[in-house]
Write a protein that holds these residues in place. Sequence first.
Motif, short mmCIF file in Angstrom:
data_model
loop_
_atom_site.label_atom_id
_atom_site.label_comp_id
_atom_site.label_asym_id
_atom_site.label_seq_id
_atom_site.Cartn_x
_atom_site.Cartn_y
_atom_site.Cartn_z
N THR A 113 40.16 2.75 29.54
CA THR A 113 41.05 3.74 28.91
C THR A 113 41.33 3.39 27.45
OG1 THR A 113 42.98 2.52 29.70
CG2 THR A 113 42.21 4.30 31.09
N ILE A 114 41.24 2.10 27.13
CA ILE A 114 41.42 1.67 25.72
C ILE A 114 40.39 2.37 24.85
CG2 ILE A 114 40.95 -0.29 24.19
CD1 ILE A 114 42.45 -2.04 26.20
N LEU A 115 39.16 2.47 25.39
CA LEU A 115 38.08 3.06 24.61
C LEU A 115 38.33 4.55 24.33
CD1 LEU A 115 35.20 1.22 26.45
CD2 LEU A 115 35.89 0.87 24.08
N THR A 116 39.17 5.18 25.14
CA THR A 116 39.48 6.60 24.89
C THR A 116 40.70 6.75 24.00
OG1 THR A 116 40.93 6.75 26.81
CG2 THR A 116 38.62 7.28 27.17
N ARG A 117 41.29 5.62 23.63
CA ARG A 117 42.49 5.59 22.77
C ARG A 117 43.66 6.36 23.41
NH1 ARG A 117 41.89 4.41 16.62
NH2 ARG A 117 40.00 3.19 16.64
N LEU A 118 43.74 6.27 24.71
CA LEU A 118 44.88 6.85 25.41
C LEU A 118 46.11 6.04 25.02
CD1 LEU A 118 44.98 9.10 27.65
CD2 LEU A 118 45.07 7.25 29.32
N PRO A 119 47.28 6.69 24.84
CA PRO A 119 48.48 5.92 24.49
C PRO A 119 48.77 4.85 25.55
CG PRO A 119 48.91 8.27 24.29
CD PRO A 119 47.57 8.13 24.92
N ARG A 120 49.28 3.72 25.11
CA ARG A 120 49.46 2.57 25.99
C ARG A 120 50.27 2.87 27.26
NH1 ARG A 120 49.02 -2.99 25.85
NH2 ARG A 120 50.68 -4.08 26.93
N PRO A 121 51.43 3.55 27.15
CA PRO A 121 52.19 3.79 28.39
C PRO A 121 51.40 4.64 29.39
CG PRO A 121 53.52 4.26 26.45
CD PRO A 121 52.13 4.06 25.97
N ARG A 126 48.28 5.06 34.41
CA ARG A 126 47.08 5.51 35.11
C ARG A 126 46.37 4.33 35.77
NH1 ARG A 126 42.36 8.74 31.99
NH2 ARG A 126 44.02 10.25 31.66
N THR A 127 46.31 3.22 35.07
CA THR A 127 45.64 2.03 35.60
C THR A 127 46.33 1.53 36.87
OG1 THR A 127 45.03 1.40 33.36
CG2 THR A 127 44.92 -0.31 35.00
N LEU A 128 47.64 1.46 36.82
CA LEU A 128 48.38 0.98 38.00
C LEU A 128 48.19 1.93 39.18
CD1 LEU A 128 51.67 -0.27 36.29
CD2 LEU A 128 50.04 -1.65 37.58
N ALA A 129 48.19 3.24 38.90
CA ALA A 129 48.00 4.22 39.96
C ALA A 129 46.63 4.04 40.61
CB ALA A 129 48.16 5.63 39.40
N LEU A 130 45.62 3.81 39.78
CA LEU A 130 44.26 3.63 40.31
C LEU A 130 44.15 2.36 41.15
CD1 LEU A 130 42.13 4.78 37.26
CD2 LEU A 130 42.04 5.73 39.56
N LEU A 131 44.78 1.28 40.68
CA LEU A 131 44.71 0.03 41.45
C LEU A 131 45.44 0.19 42.79
CD1 LEU A 131 45.07 -2.61 38.60
CD2 LEU A 131 43.13 -2.35 40.16
N HIS A 132 46.50 0.95 42.78
CA HIS A 132 47.19 1.26 44.05
C HIS A 132 46.25 2.09 44.93
CE1 HIS A 132 51.20 -0.41 43.78
NE2 HIS A 132 51.19 -0.14 42.48
N ALA A 133 45.56 3.04 44.30
CA ALA A 133 44.69 3.94 45.07
C ALA A 133 43.54 3.18 45.75
CB ALA A 133 44.13 5.02 44.16
#
Lengths: 239, 438
Positions: A113-121, A126-133
């Motif tokens: 997601t860093i590579l897409t320059r998505l805002p940090r929050p 999104r990352t935490l949601a995916l790891l939960h998923a």
Amino acid sequence: MAAGATISVKGLAHAFRSGSGSVSALDGVDLEVPAGGYASLMGSSGAGKSTLLAILGGLEPPQRGSVVVGDTDLSRLRGDGLARYRRSTVGFVFQHFGLIGTLSALENVELATILTRLPRPARRARTLALLHAVGLGQRTTHKPGELSGGERQRVAIARALANEPRLILADEPTGNLDEASARGVIELLEQLHAERGCTVLVVTHNRAIAGRASQQIALSRGRILAATCHQSGEGRRSG
Amino acid sequence: MSPKDAFALAVKEVIRRLGRSVLTLLAVALAACLLTALVLISRTAETEVLRQLAKGGPLASIKVAAAAPDPSQLANDNARPGSPRDLGPQAARAIGRLPDVASVVPVITSRMIFVPSAGAPGAGRPEPSYFFDTAVGADLRDPSLLPISVLAGRLPAPGSLTEVAVTPGYLERLRLDPAEPEKVLGAELEMGPPRVFDELEEQTFRALWQRTEIVGVVAQEAAPGGIVTSIEHTRRAQRWSAASDGDTGELELSNSPYTGLVVVADGLDRIGKVRRQITDIGYSTSAPENLIASVQRYLNVVEIVLTAIGSIALVIACLGIANALLAAVRERRREIGVLKAIGARDRDILFVFLIEASLLGALGGVLGSLGGWAAASAVGIVVNSYLTAQGLLGLHLGPSWGVLLLGVLGSTLLASVAGAVPALKAARLPAREAVSES
């Protein structure tokens, strides 16, 4: 989540330079995978599976023929255009997991997601949601070396989904896993496919795994040997 | 990838290969240390040697004598003065108005009789217990305009008639250790300009005695003489002696209001021009311009050689960075491929590797520059103790921020240049490496 991308390949040919000559890796491949489809790709070593996967994933441009994924004609893309395509359309799952050893599970997923320059929050959420998923909500701070093979592949799957891709390309995702972990990873892929509707193409040597796909494609010496669709029950031969 | 994210990734990679990173960093630090130390030492050497030559005064100083010039001696540092010629305030003002002249300080010298007080260090050592010497009086309000440097204590207060400074020559005369100049500080010295009286067909001397305190030991080049005092003091002495009767040859009396002037030019390169203009006004000049220029040339050569040695070491260390990064690129082929597979552009990869190289260079530069300064300071302490033991001006080695900054920036820049090849190699790796067999 964006809908899956249609894969449309026509007359794809690709060769590699070897010494003074060249070796044909793909020779007139025609392939159609519908949007949201789940296909498996089988073939012996040297059949051209990885080359086809690399071309579909935008890792290298096709030399001849037409490759269209969704609305994107890959034969027209080079350099940054291909990078943008990989970033926005494709999620990769590798046999070797492809995780960076110094980064935690969270950071590995976040890297995409860093590579897409998505805002940090937003990217952190999104990352935490995916790891939960993928069932790793409690292992976010663990580094790859502290995770089992199956867990590493789950992290890799979460990373592949990080940018909400329309196409997931899995290269032997269970090749380095024991039977139980392999089953868990495949079930996870199938579950995510069903939930998110993205197109999935799995390269595998395992017939049982290949058999779970709705569309099975067999490659041999750079040509499509057989393509079978479960739903319609019809198969066709090519080449 | 934002620069912040690229930096964070680069830092993690440096930490990941900690052993190799530390060794690479140490190589850069040692080279930067060598470079900084050599440059600092050579720069300090140049400054200090020139300071010794100028006796702590301005480098661009010119001594003007109360004498007519010999134009053929213009190119000579120590020009031979011509016939005596009065030098007064009018001439000083004329010289002060010349272009490229920064300041003019008048100097008056006076032959005097000196008697170290009983109990003072060295008292009674010269036989007889008095001696003749020349007192050099100058306007001491701004000592930085004079070729005078304080070795111990301080200069007499401007206008003081009761304070004097002595030179190492005074210490030698009294057989005192020049390495311990502070021993004479606070000692009393009686001094008086003599006047010749013709009495009953016999010449006698009478001095205008003044009790003074030695407040400093100085090295000076303002005029020949072993004692430095205020110009008011020597002017008073000059007037007293000038009222002598009969033959005053032994007193070396002069009718000139000033014995000389210390003129400071606007720069070393202006000395020749100012000397020519003063010659045109009609006075003899001398300046160590040729000596200073020669010494500067030699010291510049030394600085170039030392800088080159340090730079070569730094280049070798940076090649170490290139080598380490090339090895890292070989090891991380697949990882780079994966980064590209998840969407990293070539320039993202290039940036991460360049940051890694720069980081090693910058950290090595900071450590090395500080180490170099410490090493140069240690050398400075040793040299300083040697110089002061020799009765010479002490060495001053302050932190040269320019050199330290140069060490850090130079290391960072060189490391970035050295890292460019591996970074380009990494950036050009095909994304397909992600699915390669190896």
